[in-house]
Design a protein around this motif. Structure first.
Motif, short mmCIF file in Angstrom:
data_model
loop_
_atom_site.label_atom_id
_atom_site.label_comp_id
_atom_site.label_asym_id
_atom_site.label_seq_id
_atom_site.Cartn_x
_atom_site.Cartn_y
_atom_site.Cartn_z
N ILE A 1 3.96 1.67 2.39
CA ILE A 1 5.12 2.38 1.86
C ILE A 1 4.77 3.85 1.72
O ILE A 1 3.79 4.22 1.05
CB ILE A 1 5.52 1.79 0.49
CG1 ILE A 1 5.81 0.29 0.64
CG2 ILE A 1 6.73 2.52 -0.08
CD1 ILE A 1 5.94 -0.44 -0.67
N GLN A 2 5.57 4.73 2.39
CA GLN A 2 5.30 6.16 2.35
C GLN A 2 6.57 6.95 2.63
O GLN A 2 7.50 6.45 3.25
CB GLN A 2 4.20 6.54 3.36
CG GLN A 2 4.40 5.97 4.75
CD GLN A 2 3.15 6.11 5.61
OE1 GLN A 2 2.28 6.92 5.34
NE2 GLN A 2 3.09 5.33 6.67
N ARG A 3 6.61 8.19 2.12
CA ARG A 3 7.78 9.04 2.32
C ARG A 3 7.90 9.48 3.77
O ARG A 3 8.97 9.52 4.35
CB ARG A 3 7.70 10.27 1.41
CG ARG A 3 7.88 9.96 -0.07
CD ARG A 3 7.82 11.23 -0.90
NE ARG A 3 6.53 11.91 -0.79
CZ ARG A 3 6.34 13.09 -0.22
NH1 ARG A 3 7.37 13.74 0.29
NH2 ARG A 3 5.15 13.63 -0.18
N THR A 4 6.77 9.88 4.34
CA THR A 4 6.72 10.28 5.75
C THR A 4 5.59 9.49 6.40
O THR A 4 4.89 8.73 5.74
CB THR A 4 6.44 11.79 5.88
OG1 THR A 4 5.18 12.09 5.24
CG2 THR A 4 7.55 12.61 5.21
N ASN A 5 5.42 9.70 7.67
CA ASN A 5 4.32 9.02 8.35
C ASN A 5 3.02 9.75 8.05
O ASN A 5 2.42 10.39 8.91
CB ASN A 5 4.58 8.98 9.86
CG ASN A 5 3.55 8.12 10.59
OD1 ASN A 5 2.90 7.27 9.99
ND2 ASN A 5 3.42 8.37 11.88
N PRO B 1 12.97 8.71 -1.86
CA PRO B 1 13.14 7.61 -0.89
C PRO B 1 11.90 7.44 -0.01
O PRO B 1 11.24 8.42 0.35
CB PRO B 1 14.36 8.03 -0.08
CG PRO B 1 14.48 9.51 -0.29
CD PRO B 1 13.96 9.78 -1.67
N LYS B 2 11.58 6.18 0.32
CA LYS B 2 10.38 5.89 1.10
C LYS B 2 10.72 4.92 2.22
O LYS B 2 11.69 4.16 2.15
CB LYS B 2 9.29 5.28 0.20
CG LYS B 2 8.91 6.14 -1.00
CD LYS B 2 7.91 5.42 -1.88
CE LYS B 2 7.55 6.25 -3.11
NZ LYS B 2 8.72 6.46 -4.00
N ASP B 3 9.87 4.93 3.24
CA ASP B 3 9.99 3.98 4.34
C ASP B 3 8.90 2.92 4.19
O ASP B 3 7.81 3.20 3.72
CB ASP B 3 9.82 4.68 5.69
CG ASP B 3 10.97 5.63 5.99
OD1 ASP B 3 12.10 5.33 5.53
OD2 ASP B 3 10.74 6.66 6.64
N THR B 4 9.23 1.71 4.61
CA THR B 4 8.27 0.60 4.55
C THR B 4 7.99 0.11 5.96
O THR B 4 8.91 -0.20 6.72
CB THR B 4 8.80 -0.55 3.69
OG1 THR B 4 9.03 -0.08 2.37
CG2 THR B 4 7.79 -1.69 3.65
N VAL C 1 0.85 -1.19 0.00
CA VAL C 1 0.00 0.00 0.00
C VAL C 1 0.89 1.24 0.00
O VAL C 1 1.69 1.44 0.92
CB VAL C 1 -0.94 0.02 1.22
CG1 VAL C 1 -1.84 1.26 1.17
CG2 VAL C 1 -1.78 -1.24 1.29
N TYR C 2 0.75 2.05 -1.04
CA TYR C 2 1.49 3.30 -1.15
C TYR C 2 0.57 4.42 -0.66
O TYR C 2 -0.34 4.86 -1.37
CB TYR C 2 1.93 3.54 -2.59
CG TYR C 2 2.92 2.50 -3.08
CD1 TYR C 2 4.29 2.75 -3.08
CD2 TYR C 2 2.48 1.26 -3.54
CE1 TYR C 2 5.21 1.80 -3.52
CE2 TYR C 2 3.38 0.29 -3.98
CZ TYR C 2 4.73 0.56 -3.98
OH TYR C 2 5.63 -0.39 -4.41
#
Length: 763
Positions: free
Chosen positions: A279-283, A267-270, A255-256
């Motif tokens: 998956i998103q760049r920020t929270n 860049p993204k965090d998972t 889920v993006y």
């Protein structure tokens, strides 16, 4: 209707007849205007869907004749007039907007139409049909009639599937328990197509991601029977790809949460939560809050229904602009595979988190109050990173009463308001439970608002409102709203001597204003098919129920000297109220419809109240009610306001509208809607309704409901003009009464027509 009105009527009638006949002179001598065709269908045996078949065959008649409205072919007339040597600007304009090329008898190919009819009947299971036609010409007009005689159709005897050892055949065989084809079903190609699509949907829900209904083929055999029967065989085509014969499971779910084409490479965090990768760049959106909206799990069979519900649930949060779900093969298909794997990817494109909106209005109400209004709104669409929506609105309105023919002209009204809504896309409740909602996740809505109203020479009031409740759509058509906690407090002050005297003379009205505190529960149910353009006769049904004061009554102390109970020093209201609204649309075609509406409501005050609170009472009249009467000017019952300034015996005085409310409301409306040109629509309508009191009120003689209430309905008719631009509707309705509740006779009173201006359709 006076002598002048009668003269005008006959004048318009003469013009109308002259226009309707004027088309003839434009028709060439060797031509006849084709006015349409008809089909006379005869069958050997009784056919339950004969009417449907007749409608289908009539739809084959080509060409369609020139359109006609009120007996005049306006489009054809516009075309003819534009062909003159000097047509002029107006004729060219109307031809551009509504002009139609003439349809002559020479344009009709009778033999081709007969072939089309025969082909369609064979598709419906009727063979060896007898079809003849005849053309009737009269005074430059021509019609075509097709006489169709059909014999007994072929009917289904057996229905079997040719199969082998693959699992997909077992699934198809299992699906036949829900088949559309019963024994003795008439042969019908459309029904066979529907059966293929049903099987395809069934297989898709079982995980057959790559299957297609075109892979299925039917074969019919009539050789076994002397009578008109057939055996039906279902088989799969030889060239079906191997990957289409196996089911698929979900290998992974991603889920993006803040997807955008512009930031796709950033860049993204998972975060891995409950087997799903967020998956998103920020929270941007907390996975814990988003997880209930996603119905996918690793290891599930592919299911398009689950996918559709997931997309719908995510889009209804209110945070996202677009929701896209994609499935990708996790590994290439190889011969011999019995199971495929898919990676599910959900792309969510957010709306702007913050929005600020200013709205300026120019109000014109049916009680002759006009003036400007301003509203400033701020929204936050993801307040706590869990899809919470925060809305707050500050509003200001100023109105001045003009005209009306009463002493109240010149009065002003000032209104200030503040309202805040906080919507959580989930159920807030002390206990956790699963109600099994697949279509949509219920929302919790908290509302707090305050309103200040200063009505010059009457009163000043301040109202506070607080609601806590739940809303949800059970499916495409059904909506629920439950408000278990609803609080409303109003304070009335700065009352004028005139208003005080009005309350003294009317104890019921005085009590309705003294009931300052309302606390209770309400429920609203809506079933709405109107948005479904495929339904020929959609309906709308809603019902409301509200009960107030019972819990406070248990908590309150002993009654005071006047027999009233109070809580926290405030007198509270106690009542029950319910109403029903039913609407039915008969769609003549895509643009014409006959719409009917019936409304009924009743409120009953008991216990701590002798009358319903004024804000909870019903009223009739106005742009969304009986349009031949001004807002709140109808009823209750046969009650009529005495107004010395009303020389024309008109009941539409607006100055004393405060008491023209009731405990019961009945209303019926009928409206014919039709197109005029482009975005401009027209309507002809009739309205009937009134309000009544449940209990006798000496200050309002004739207001109590009686056995003769049907004779006390206010009835009006009129015509309307609507500008409808993609569901944004500006509406003008002009109406006149034909029966006033306090009069025995029906009288079409054109001397006091009412012009209603509003946004949106009346019902």
């Amino acid at each position: 209707m006076n002598k002048r009105h009668i003269q005008l009527f006959f004048c318009f009638l003469a013009i109308f007849l002259g226009v309707s006949c004027s088309v003839n002179k434009y028709i060439p001598e060797d031509e006849a205007l084709y006015t349409g065709g008809e089909i006379d269908l005869e069958t050997e045996t009784k056919i339950k869907d004969k009417k449907e078949i007749e409608e289908e065959l009539n739809g084959l008649l080509r060409p369609e004749p020139n359109s006609k409205f009120l007996g005049v072919r306006w489009g054809l007339l516009s075309h003819y007039k534009s062909q003159k040597e000097n047509p002029g600007f107006i004729n060219r304009f109307f031809n551009k907007k509504i002009g139609e090329e003439p349809v002559y008898l020479s344009d009709v190919d009778v033999q081709k139409t007969e072939d089309l009819i025969n082909n369609r009947l064979e598709n419906r299971g009727f063979y060896k049909n007898s079809i003849t036609s005849e053309v009737n010409k009269k005074k430059k007009r021509a019609t075509a009639k097709y006489n169709v005689s059909v014999s007994e159709p072929y009917r289904l005897e057996t229905y079997t599937i040719e199969s082998d050892s693959m699992a997909i055949y077992d699934s198809i065989q299992t699906s036949l328990s829900e088949t559309l084809l019963d024994k003795k079903t008439r042969f019908d190609l459309d029904l066979l197509k529907d059966e293929r699509e049903r099987i395809d949907d069934y297989l898709k829900d079982k995980g057959y991601y790559n299957f297609n209904d075109d892979f299925l083929i039917f074969e019919a055999d009539t050789n076994q029977y002397e009578q008109k029967k057939f055996d039906l065989f279902l088989k799969m085509k030889d060239e079906v790809p191997g990957k289409s014969k196996i089911p698929y499971k979900l290998n992974s779910v991603e889920v993006y949460t803040d997807y955008s084409v512009n930031n796709d490479s950033l860049p993204k965090d998972t975060i891995h939560y409950n087997g799903i990768d967020y998956i998103q760049r920020t929270n941007f959106f907390k996975p814990k809050r988003l997880a209930p909206f996603v119905l996918f799990e690793k290891g599930q069979y592919y299911n398009p229904t689950r996918s559709k519900y997931t997309s719908n649930r995510l889009s209804k949060i209110g945070t996202y602009k677009y929701t896209t779900i994609r499935f990708e093969d996790a590994k290439p298909f190889q011969e011999g595979d019995s199971l495929g794997l898919l990676d599910a990817k959900i792309y969510l494109s957010p709306m702007n988190k913050h929005s600020l909106r200013a709205e300026v209005q120019a109000n014109s109400k049916s009680n002759n109050y006009v003036g400007p209004a301003l509203a400033l709104s701020y929204s936050n669409r993801n307040l706590f990173k869990g899809g919470e929506i925060f809305n707050t609105t500050i509003s200001f309105g100023y109105e001045k009463q003009i005209a009306g023919g009463t002493d109240d002209a010149g009065l002003t009204s000032t209104q200030l308001g503040f309202r805040t809504d906080l919507i959580f896309p989930r159920i807030l409740f002390p206990l956790k439970f699963d109600l099994g909602f697949d279509y949509e996740v219920p929302k919790t809505k908290i509302t707090v608002g305050v309103e200040y109203l200063n009505r010059e020479e009457f009163y000043t009031s301040t109202s506070f409102i607080t609601n806590f409740g739940y809303t949800w759509n059970a499916n495409r058509y059904v909506y629920h709203e439950l408000i278990p906690i609803g609080l409303n407090y109003s304070s009335l002050y700065n009352t004028s001597e005139e208003f005080d005297q009005l309350l003294i003379d009317n104890p019921f009205l005085e009590n309705s204003f003294e009931q300052k505190f309302i606390a209770g529960l309400s429920y609203n149910f809506v079933y709405n098919e109107i948005s479904n353009t495929k339904k020929r006769n959609p309906i709308y049904f809603s019902t409301n129920f509200k009960i107030a004061g019972n819990l406070l009554n248990l908590m309150a102390g002993k009654p005071d000297e006047e027999g009233k109970k109070k809580i926290f020093g405030l007198e509270y209201a106690q009542f029950v109220k319910t109403d029903v609204d039913f609407r039915y649309q008969y769609r003549i075609d895509s643009e014409q419809a006959l719409v009917a509406r019936i409304f009924g409501g009743i409120g009953y005050a008991y216990g701590n109240s002798i009358s319903m609170p004024y804000s909870e009472q019903y009223y009739a009249g106005g742009p969304f009610s009986v349009r031949a009467f001004r807002i709140r000017s109808l009823g209750p019952g046969t009650y009529r306001i005495d107004d010395d300034n009303n020389d024309d015996d008109d009941t539409d005085s607006s100055g004393s509208y405060l008491d023209q409310t009731g405990d019961i409301r009945l209303e019926a409306n009928l409206e014919y809607r039709f197109p005029i040109f482009s975005y401009v629509k027209g309507a002809l309508f009739a309205d009937a309704g009134n309000v009544w009191l449940l209990k006798e009120n000496p200050a309002i003689p004739g207001g109590e409901i009686s056995s003769g209430f049907l004779k006390e309905l206010g009835v009006g008719v009129g015509a309307g003009l609507r500008v409808d631009i993609q569901s944004f509707v500006i509406r003008f309705d002009l109406a006149a009464p034909i029966h006033k509740p306090y009069e025995k006779r029906y009288n079409f009173d054109l001397s006091h027509p009412i012009l209603n201006f509003a946004f949106g359709y009346p019902f």
